[in-house]
Design a protein around this motif. Structure first.
Motif, short mmCIF file in Angstrom:
data_model
loop_
_atom_site.label_atom_id
_atom_site.label_comp_id
_atom_site.label_asym_id
_atom_site.label_seq_id
_atom_site.Cartn_x
_atom_site.Cartn_y
_atom_site.Cartn_z
N ASN A 11 0.81 -1.21 0.00
CA ASN A 11 0.00 0.00 0.00
C ASN A 11 0.85 1.27 0.00
N ARG A 12 2.12 1.13 0.35
CA ARG A 12 3.03 2.27 0.26
C ARG A 12 3.29 2.64 -1.20
N PHE A 13 3.20 1.62 -2.07
CA PHE A 13 3.36 1.84 -3.51
C PHE A 13 2.03 2.18 -4.17
N THR A 14 1.01 1.38 -3.87
CA THR A 14 -0.33 1.64 -4.39
C THR A 14 -1.36 0.98 -3.49
N ARG A 15 -2.45 1.66 -3.26
CA ARG A 15 -3.54 1.08 -2.48
C ARG A 15 -4.28 0.00 -3.26
N HIS A 16 -4.07 -0.03 -4.57
CA HIS A 16 -4.88 -0.89 -5.43
C HIS A 16 -3.99 -1.77 -6.32
N PRO A 17 -3.21 -2.68 -5.72
CA PRO A 17 -2.29 -3.49 -6.53
C PRO A 17 -3.01 -4.38 -7.54
N LEU A 18 -4.13 -4.96 -7.16
CA LEU A 18 -4.86 -5.83 -8.09
C LEU A 18 -5.38 -5.04 -9.27
N LEU A 19 -6.00 -3.89 -9.00
CA LEU A 19 -6.57 -3.07 -10.08
C LEU A 19 -5.48 -2.44 -10.93
N LEU A 20 -4.39 -2.03 -10.31
CA LEU A 20 -3.28 -1.47 -11.09
C LEU A 20 -2.71 -2.54 -12.02
N GLY A 21 -2.64 -3.77 -11.52
CA GLY A 21 -2.18 -4.87 -12.37
C GLY A 21 -3.10 -5.10 -13.55
N VAL A 22 -4.40 -5.04 -13.32
CA VAL A 22 -5.36 -5.20 -14.41
C VAL A 22 -5.21 -4.06 -15.42
N PHE A 23 -5.00 -2.84 -14.92
CA PHE A 23 -4.82 -1.70 -15.82
C PHE A 23 -3.60 -1.89 -16.72
N ILE A 24 -2.47 -2.30 -16.13
CA ILE A 24 -1.26 -2.51 -16.93
C ILE A 24 -1.45 -3.67 -17.89
N TRP A 25 -2.07 -4.75 -17.42
CA TRP A 25 -2.36 -5.91 -18.26
C TRP A 25 -3.18 -5.51 -19.48
N GLY A 26 -4.24 -4.75 -19.26
CA GLY A 26 -5.09 -4.34 -20.36
C GLY A 26 -4.37 -3.45 -21.36
N CYS A 27 -3.65 -2.46 -20.86
CA CYS A 27 -2.93 -1.54 -21.76
C CYS A 27 -1.85 -2.27 -22.56
N ALA A 83 -8.89 -2.07 -18.85
CA ALA A 83 -7.99 -1.06 -18.28
C ALA A 83 -8.78 0.12 -17.73
N LEU A 84 -9.76 0.58 -18.48
CA LEU A 84 -10.58 1.71 -18.03
C LEU A 84 -11.41 1.33 -16.81
N PHE A 85 -11.96 0.12 -16.82
CA PHE A 85 -12.76 -0.37 -15.69
C PHE A 85 -11.90 -0.41 -14.42
N ALA A 86 -10.65 -0.87 -14.55
CA ALA A 86 -9.75 -0.93 -13.39
C ALA A 86 -9.41 0.47 -12.89
N LEU A 87 -9.15 1.38 -13.82
CA LEU A 87 -8.80 2.75 -13.44
C LEU A 87 -9.94 3.42 -12.70
N LEU A 88 -11.15 3.29 -13.23
CA LEU A 88 -12.32 3.87 -12.56
C LEU A 88 -12.62 3.14 -11.25
N GLY A 89 -12.29 1.85 -11.23
CA GLY A 89 -12.54 1.07 -10.02
C GLY A 89 -11.74 1.52 -8.82
N MET A 90 -10.56 2.10 -9.05
CA MET A 90 -9.75 2.59 -7.94
C MET A 90 -10.48 3.68 -7.17
N ALA A 91 -11.01 4.64 -7.89
CA ALA A 91 -11.75 5.73 -7.24
C ALA A 91 -13.05 5.21 -6.62
N ARG A 92 -13.70 4.28 -7.32
CA ARG A 92 -14.96 3.73 -6.81
C ARG A 92 -14.73 2.95 -5.52
N MET A 93 -13.65 2.15 -5.45
CA MET A 93 -13.37 1.39 -4.25
C MET A 93 -13.11 2.30 -3.06
N GLU A 94 -12.41 3.40 -3.29
CA GLU A 94 -12.12 4.30 -2.19
C GLU A 94 -13.38 4.99 -1.68
#
Length: 217
Positions: free
Chosen positions: A109-125, A144-155
């Motif tokens: 979480n020091r790197f990213t609060r959303h490691p799973l979603l960030l991984g999906v974003f990179i995977w998709g791109c 990728a877009l779903f994961a990016l929007l999901g970060m804000a939605r999860m928070e």
């Protein structure tokens, strides 16, 4: 293309609808059973989408370049590290377990609060580069877009469920994205080793499951 669009709609609904009633479902089923059922449904819907994408009409958008296959090959290793870290480490503000989280030692979480979603974003791109057709653009780009929007939605969901004070306590020392955090306690050797094993498994299973060998140039 019809069933491809139907599968995408079902996949989105399968993620959005449970989130709308998460509190009621957790209260009725319990958190472990809810997460297990949600995971099984998500995997099943993802398999459907992938199968529909493979069968969809091929509508070319840009010419294929064999060199583009290096993009997902290189990108998927850090993606696997993120996915393993998301499973191993608590991620209280995103998809993952909140149990045993210590705000003084935020880990990934020091790197990213959303490691799973960030991984999906990179995977998709990354998979867009060698797949220049319409169905792939919708599938990988949409993921990728779903994961990016999901970060804000999860928070927003966590803020609503936890309250402002608890959210602030858990988010102290965390980042949405901070590259320095990756080398400052974000990953440990078990994440790295697990990611390498997962990466090798994906390379081995990719031609068997999807009929496409990422190593065949």
């Amino acid at each position: 293309m019809t069933w491809f669009f139907v599968s995408i709609f079902a996949f989105l609904a399968g993620h959005m609808v449970p989130g709308m009633f998460r509190r009621q479902l957790v209260a009725r089923l319990g958190s472990p059973l809810y997460l297990f059922a949600f995971s099984i449904i998500s995997i099943g819907l993802l398999v459907w989408v992938i199968g529909a994408e493979l069968q969809a009409d091929y509508i070319a958008l840009w010419p294929y370049d064999p060199r583009a296959r290096w993009v997902p090959l290189v990108a998927m290793l850090p993606v696997c590290w993120l996915w393993v870290a998301a499973i191993r480490q608590p991620c209280p503000l995103s998809i993952g377990r909140a149990r045993d989280y210590d705000p003084t030692h935020p880990g990934i979480n020091r790197f990213t609060r959303h490691p799973l979603l960030l991984g999906v974003f990179i995977w998709g791109c990354a998979h867009l580069f060698p797949n220049g057709h319409l169905a792939a653009l919708i599938f990988f780009g949409g993921s990728a877009l779903f994961a990016l929007l999901g970060m804000a939605r999860m928070e927003k969901m966590r803020l609503r469920h936890l309250g402002a004070d608890e959210f602030a306590r858990l988010s102290a020392g965390t980042r949405r994205f901070d590259l320095a955090g990756l080398f400052n306690g974000g990953l440990d050797w078990r994440d790295v080793l697990g990611g390498i094993i997962l990466y090798g498994a994906i390379l081995a299973l990719h031609p068997l499951v999807l009929g496409r060998d990422p190593l065949a140039f």
